[in-house]
Design a protein around this motif. Sequence first.
Motif, short mmCIF file in Angstrom:
data_model
loop_
_atom_site.label_atom_id
_atom_site.label_comp_id
_atom_site.label_asym_id
_atom_site.label_seq_id
_atom_site.Cartn_x
_atom_site.Cartn_y
_atom_site.Cartn_z
N VAL A 1 0.57 5.38 0.56
CA VAL A 1 -0.33 6.34 1.21
C VAL A 1 0.02 7.75 0.78
N VAL B 1 0.83 -1.21 0.00
CA VAL B 1 0.00 0.00 0.00
C VAL B 1 0.86 1.26 0.00
N ALA C 1 -13.86 6.19 8.65
CA ALA C 1 -12.78 5.33 8.16
C ALA C 1 -12.03 4.69 9.32
N ILE D 1 -9.08 -1.82 1.39
CA ILE D 1 -7.81 -2.15 0.74
C ILE D 1 -7.83 -3.58 0.21
N LEU E 1 -10.98 0.52 6.69
CA LEU E 1 -9.91 0.87 5.77
C LEU E 1 -9.23 -0.38 5.23
N ARG F 1 -14.03 10.22 5.92
CA ARG F 1 -12.93 10.26 6.88
C ARG F 1 -13.41 9.97 8.30
N VAL G 1 -10.15 8.42 0.83
CA VAL G 1 -10.62 8.75 2.17
C VAL G 1 -10.73 10.27 2.24
N VAL H 1 -8.06 3.69 -3.06
CA VAL H 1 -9.04 3.83 -1.98
C VAL H 1 -9.02 5.29 -1.56
N LEU I 1 -2.63 1.67 9.65
CA LEU I 1 -2.20 0.53 8.85
C LEU I 1 -1.13 -0.29 9.57
N VAL J 1 -3.78 4.49 -1.23
CA VAL J 1 -4.73 5.15 -0.34
C VAL J 1 -4.52 6.65 -0.48
N ALA K 1 -5.85 10.46 0.49
CA ALA K 1 -6.65 11.10 1.54
C ALA K 1 -6.54 12.62 1.50
N LEU L 1 -3.12 7.74 9.18
CA LEU L 1 -3.39 6.60 8.32
C LEU L 1 -2.28 5.55 8.42
#
Length: 227
Positions: free
Chosen positions: A28, A26, A118, A127, A123, A115, A92, A90, A43, A64, A66, A39
């Motif tokens: 971010v 992932v 989430a 994912i 989350l 948000r 957010v 994804v 994770l 991800v 955001a 975040l």
Amino acid sequence: MTSQTGLARRPADRAAGKASEERTRVAVCASDPITLNGLTQSLMARLEVFVAGDEHPDDVDVLVFAPERVDAAATAALRRAAARSSAPVVLVASELDRSHLLSLVECRVVAVLHRGAATEERLVRAIDLAAGGGGALPPNLLGELLRQVKDLQQEVLAPLGLNSASMTPREIDVVRLLADGLDTEEIGNRLCYSQRTVKNIIQAMTSRLNVRNRPHLVAYGLRAGVI
């Protein structure tokens, strides 16, 4: 937007028996350091995270993204991020301007989380869905997206004789016959076109759709669902 990238892998106790290459990776990207840190920490409770730097790796499984709110600036930032990676996204966000829904889909957004809702569990679930080729849009956004797609078809594509695959009915006929293995002469005989007309149709499609050759054109038709 502040951009940090994490390669997230499941910890050993939750990934026993799984090879490392099978674990979800992932990246971010957040609008501010506080959101990014939050975040990442969420994770880290479920995934082993490695922060790679400011550039998004091109081999991650999921991005991800955001922003504080989804507006024109956030959509432009998402386009830049999506250009550096082919991973599904994804999203957010606290606020979402629905006029940008189609643009979000073009940037491979497959899941949207508010948000405030989430949670870590939601989350990670989003994912997992994205990594597996699925998605999760709230019902109200899905309904709005379908309405916008319908409007696009009726108000933009239909007057031009096109559909969602950006092909006219006769172009679809040609692509289907190409998929059946017919050559230019055979397609012309089947559709009562000259060979020159068939060649012009194929050339127009390859240029407009930015495909390399006839097999690539057939592959495009398969992905677009017209074959």
